[in-house]
Scaffold this active site. Structure first.
Site, PDB file in Angstrom:
ATOM      1  N   LEU A  27       0.869  -1.163   0.000  1.00  0.00           N
ATOM      2  CA  LEU A  27       0.000   0.000   0.000  1.00  0.00           C
ATOM      3  C   LEU A  27       0.911   1.219   0.000  1.00  0.00           C
ATOM      4  O   LEU A  27       1.953   1.218   0.662  1.00  0.00           O
ATOM      5  CB  LEU A  27      -0.897   0.019   1.240  1.00  0.00           C
ATOM      6  N   ASP A  28       0.513   2.268  -0.720  1.00  0.00           N
ATOM      7  CA  ASP A  28       1.297   3.502  -0.714  1.00  0.00           C
ATOM      8  C   ASP A  28       1.432   4.020   0.717  1.00  0.00           C
ATOM      9  O   ASP A  28       0.594   3.727   1.573  1.00  0.00           O
ATOM     10  CB  ASP A  28       0.615   4.574  -1.564  1.00  0.00           C
ATOM     11  N   HIS A  29       2.452   4.812   0.956  1.00  0.00           N
ATOM     12  CA  HIS A  29       2.705   5.288   2.319  1.00  0.00           C
ATOM     13  C   HIS A  29       1.517   6.054   2.881  1.00  0.00           C
ATOM     14  O   HIS A  29       1.244   6.010   4.092  1.00  0.00           O
ATOM     15  CB  HIS A  29       3.969   6.152   2.365  1.00  0.00           C
ATOM     16  N   HIS A  35       0.079   2.195  -7.871  1.00  0.00           N
ATOM     17  CA  HIS A  35      -0.759   3.392  -7.710  1.00  0.00           C
ATOM     18  C   HIS A  35      -2.054   3.292  -8.526  1.00  0.00           C
ATOM     19  O   HIS A  35      -2.552   4.309  -9.035  1.00  0.00           O
ATOM     20  CB  HIS A  35      -0.005   4.655  -8.143  1.00  0.00           C
TER      21      HIS A  35
END
Length: 238
Positions: free
Chosen positions: A105-107, A188
């Site tokens: 998961l993105d930050h 993303h």
């Protein structure tokens, strides 16, 4: 399961090197069935084994399968570069066990994250061939229109992708939020799809993987838990 010496058991569970585990045992820090064990060569059947170290009880697990409610501003990496890694939210022995995030998961993305030290499980869950649906709730910059939902369902073209990518399902939740289900797991992907459809993602949360939901594991932000057998079955593709 098998019978192992106590030092090997502790090492396999991530409590340090064999030397350190032997010192723990000889110092009287390990209790099994209410008895302090000081002989690191003592053997135990690992099936159903529980042991206590520093007054905390652990069950022997050949592999660990973990659900984490990921907060924002944590990186899904063993070597984070700009933010703390998600492993810092887990007990230290999981790092020794080589526990890794299942996918990323993105930050700044929050929600349900799986973690494990089972390489076969990680590979299977990450493989696009399994078609495991993942549900996200996205908060958008501009209002969610019917045209936006229709575009996401029909498919949008992303840069460097050979063909348009479409949501498995998508629905408007309120003026600035939508629910979208994807199977591909591209880099993303939700954010890029929203941008390609003419909007912008300002917040993103993953709320389910397969049939396992964040509500089922009932974790507060930053909390984690072991997955039981029934919860593991919910991760299998239909």
């Amino acid at each position: 399961m098998s019978k192992l010496t106590l030092d090997r058991i502790l090492q396999s569970q991530g409590f340090g090197t064999r030397k350190w585990c032997r010192e723990l045992i000889e110092d009287g820090e390990v209790t099994i069935a209410g008895e302090v064990v000081t002989d690191y060569r003592a053997s135990f059947d690992t099936a159903g084994l529980s042991f206590t170290i520093y007054d905390e009880t652990w069950d022997y697990r050949e592999h660990v399968y973990i659900a984490l409610h990921k907060p924002a501003n944590y990186e899904c990496s063993r070597k984070p570069s700009h933010h703390p890694g998600v492993l810092t939210l887990l007990p230290e022995q999981f790092t020794w066990r080589d526990v890794q995030p299942v996918g990323r998961l993105d930050h700044d993305t929050t929600g349900l994250l799986l973690m494990s030290d089972d390489g076969a499980f990680i590979h299977a869950q990450s493989s696009p061939r399994r078609h495991v649906p993942k549900l996200y709730v996205a908060t958008t910059h501009a209002p969610v229109s019917d045209a936006l939902v229709d575009s996401l369902l029909a498919g949008v073209q992303l840069h460097d992708e050979p063909a348009p990518l479409a949501a498995q399902s998508c629905r408007r939740l309120d003026e600035y939020r939508l629910e979208i289900v994807l199977e591909q797991g591209k880099y993303h992907q939700v954010k890029r799809m929203l941008a390609a459809a003419g909007n912008h993602c300002v917040a993103l949360q993953r709320t389910s993987i397969g049939k396992l939901t964040l509500d089922m594991v009932a974790l507060e932000v930053g909390e984690w838990c072991f997955l039981d057998d029934d919860e593991m079955l919910l991760l299998a593709p239909e």
